[in-house]
Design a protein around this motif. Structure first.
Motif, mmCIF file in Angstrom:
data_model
loop_
_atom_site.group_PDB
_atom_site.id
_atom_site.type_symbol
_atom_site.label_atom_id
_atom_site.label_comp_id
_atom_site.label_asym_id
_atom_site.label_seq_id
_atom_site.Cartn_x
_atom_site.Cartn_y
_atom_site.Cartn_z
ATOM 1 N N GLY A 1 -0.316 -3.945 -3.260
ATOM 2 C CA GLY A 1 1.034 -3.689 -3.761
ATOM 3 C C GLY A 1 1.780 -2.649 -3.449
ATOM 4 N N ALA A 2 3.143 -2.457 -3.370
ATOM 5 C CA ALA A 2 3.788 -1.130 -3.029
ATOM 6 C C ALA A 2 4.526 -0.679 -4.357
ATOM 7 C CB ALA A 2 4.885 -1.549 -2.017
ATOM 8 N N ARG A 3 4.555 0.637 -4.568
ATOM 9 C CA ARG A 3 5.235 1.533 -5.751
ATOM 10 C C ARG A 3 6.270 2.605 -5.433
ATOM 11 N NH1 ARG A 3 3.349 5.197 -9.659
ATOM 12 N NH2 ARG A 3 1.510 5.606 -8.180
ATOM 13 N N GLN A 4 7.214 2.598 -6.143
ATOM 14 C CA GLN A 4 8.068 3.699 -6.010
ATOM 15 C C GLN A 4 8.239 4.287 -7.445
ATOM 16 O OE1 GLN A 4 11.975 3.495 -4.186
ATOM 17 N NE2 GLN A 4 12.859 3.597 -6.265
ATOM 18 N N SER A 5 7.948 5.433 -7.603
ATOM 19 C CA SER A 5 8.140 6.476 -8.794
ATOM 20 C C SER A 5 9.256 7.381 -8.558
ATOM 21 C CB SER A 5 6.689 6.871 -8.959
ATOM 22 O OG SER A 5 6.818 7.629 -10.262
ATOM 23 N N VAL A 6 10.135 7.393 -9.553
ATOM 24 C CA VAL A 6 11.195 8.339 -9.657
ATOM 25 C C VAL A 6 11.232 8.855 -10.763
ATOM 26 C CG1 VAL A 6 13.991 8.398 -9.582
ATOM 27 C CG2 VAL A 6 12.744 6.516 -8.317
ATOM 28 N N SER A 7 11.428 10.213 -10.868
ATOM 29 C CA SER A 7 11.636 11.144 -11.950
ATOM 30 C C SER A 7 12.698 12.109 -11.942
ATOM 31 C CB SER A 7 10.202 12.029 -11.986
ATOM 32 O OG SER A 7 10.413 13.024 -12.965
ATOM 33 N N LEU A 8 13.695 11.946 -12.818
ATOM 34 C CA LEU A 8 14.877 12.815 -12.994
ATOM 35 C C LEU A 8 14.979 13.533 -14.191
ATOM 36 C CD1 LEU A 8 17.528 9.591 -12.283
ATOM 37 C CD2 LEU A 8 16.370 11.121 -10.752
ATOM 38 N N GLY B 1 0.784 -1.266 0.072
ATOM 39 C CA GLY B 1 -0.084 -0.106 0.011
ATOM 40 C C GLY B 1 0.898 1.270 -0.112
ATOM 41 N N ASP B 2 2.156 1.170 0.320
ATOM 42 C CA ASP B 2 2.965 2.408 0.239
ATOM 43 C C ASP B 2 3.347 2.878 -0.971
ATOM 44 O OD1 ASP B 2 3.179 2.129 3.066
ATOM 45 O OD2 ASP B 2 5.209 1.381 3.045
ATOM 46 N N LEU B 3 3.473 4.322 -1.257
ATOM 47 C CA LEU B 3 4.014 4.673 -2.570
ATOM 48 C C LEU B 3 5.000 5.744 -2.228
ATOM 49 C CD1 LEU B 3 3.821 5.663 -5.457
ATOM 50 C CD2 LEU B 3 1.989 7.196 -4.700
#
Length: 272
Positions: free
Chosen positions: A83-90, A51-53
Motif C-alpha cells: 500500500g501507499a501512504r500520505q501523512s500530512v501534519s499542519l 510502497g511509497d510514503l
C-alpha cells in the motif's frame, strides 16, 4: 518539512525547507503581495506507487500567511507490491493563516491508498482546506474495481481534539452505490474552515454558500458544527474530481473575503 514565519513587517518567508527524496517545494510565489506566500508542492514522479510514503509537515509561526497547492492532480497507482501512504501534519500558531488547496487525488484501478491529516490550531489561527478524491480514471473510462482507500482526519484546537473523521472504503464496498454513501458518484470531497470570526458570521455564510452551491448540479451539503467544535464543513459528490473542485473553488470565492480577509485569487498553476 517546512516552516514559514512572519519575517519583518507584513512579509511571510520560508525559513526552513528540508526534504528527502523527490517531494519538494517547486516555487514560493507572492502574487498577492509579500505578506502571503503561495507554495507549490511538487512530486516529480507524477504519481504514488505501492510502497511509497509521502510525509508532509508544515508549520506556520505567529502571523504567517500561506496558500499551499499542487501543480496537478496526484495519481495513486496500483498497490500490488504494498500500500501507499500520505501523512500530512499542519501546525498553525497564533494569527497564522493557511489555505490548503491541493488538486484532486486520482485512484487508479488496484490502488491501495491511505491518507492521514493531523491539524493543530492555535485558537487565533485561521484555516481553510479541502480534500478531493476521484475513484478511477474517469477520463480514460477506467473504473476503480480493485483496491482500498483509507482516510483519517484529526483537528485539534488549543491542544484539544475538536473533530475526527475516519473512512475505510474497499473498491467492492456496497456504500459506493448506496444512497447512504456515494450514490454511484466516483468523486467526493470534504472542505473545512476554522477561523475566530466564523462563530459570529456562520449563519449568513452558510446561507450564502448554500445559494452558491445551488447553482451547480452536484450533491453538496454545508454544515456548521457549533461550540466547542466551531467548524464549517462542506461535503460534495460528483462525476469527476475536476467538477467537484470547481464547486469547492466557487465556495472558496464566497468564504475567502470573510475568513481570510481577501478576495479569492486563483493560483495560475491551476490553468497550466
Amino acid at each position: 518539512h517546512l516552516r514559514l514565519a512572519n519575517d519583518g513587517p507584513a512579509c511571510t518567508r520560508l525559513v526552513h525547507n528540508h526534504h528527502r527524496g523527490p517531494l519538494r517545494v517547486q516555487r514560493v510565489l507572492y502574487p498577492e503581495g509579500p505578506d502571503l506566500a503561495q507554495i507549490l508542492m511538487l512530486h516529480p514522479p507524477g504519481g504514488v506507487a505501492g510502497g511509497d510514503l509521502l510525509d508532509i509537515e508544515i508549520r506556520l509561526d505567529t502571523g504567517a500567511k500561506v496558500l499551499a497547492t499542487t501543480p496537478g492532480a496526484s495519481k495513486w497507482y496500483h498497490g500490488q507490491r504494498a500500500g501507499a501512504r500520505q501523512s500530512v501534519s499542519l501546525n498553525l500558531a497564533a494569527n497564522a493563516c493557511l489555505e490548503w488547496l491541493p488538486q484532486e487525488a486520482i485512484l487508479f484501478d488496484g490502488a491501495d491508498a491511505s491518507q492521514e491529516m493531523h491539524i493543530d490550531l492555535d485558537p487565533g489561527a485561521t484555516l481553510f482546506g479541502w480534500d478531493i478524491v476521484q475513484l478511477g480514471r474517469v477520463a480514460a473510462a477506467e473504473q476503480w474495481r480493485r483496491g482500498h482507500w483509507r482516510q483519517r482526519l484529526v483537528l485539534r484546537r488549543d491542544g484539544r481534539e475538536r473533530w475526527r473523521e475516519v473512512a475505510d472504503l474497499a473498491a467492492t464496498d456496497p456504500l459506493r452505490e448506496s444512497p447512504l454513501g456515494l450514490a454511484g458518484h466516483p468523486a467526493m470531497a470534504t472542505a473545512w474552515a476554522a477561523a475566530p470570526m466564523l462563530a459570529t458570521h456562520q449563519a449568513e455564510l452558510v446561507e450564502a454558500l448554500r445559494e452558491r452551491a445551488a447553482q451547480f448540479t452536484l450533491p453538496c451539503g454545508i454544515s456548521w458544527l457549533p461550540a466547542p467544535t466551531e467548524l464549517l464543513l462542506i461535503r460534495a459528490l460528483g462525476p469527476t474530481g475536476e467538477l467537484v473542485r470547481a464547486l469547492l473553488e466557487a465556495l472558496w470565492n464566497v468564504l475567502r473575503p470573510t475568513v481570510v480577509g481577501r478576495r479569492a485569487h486563483r493560483p495560475r498553476i491551476w490553468d497550466t
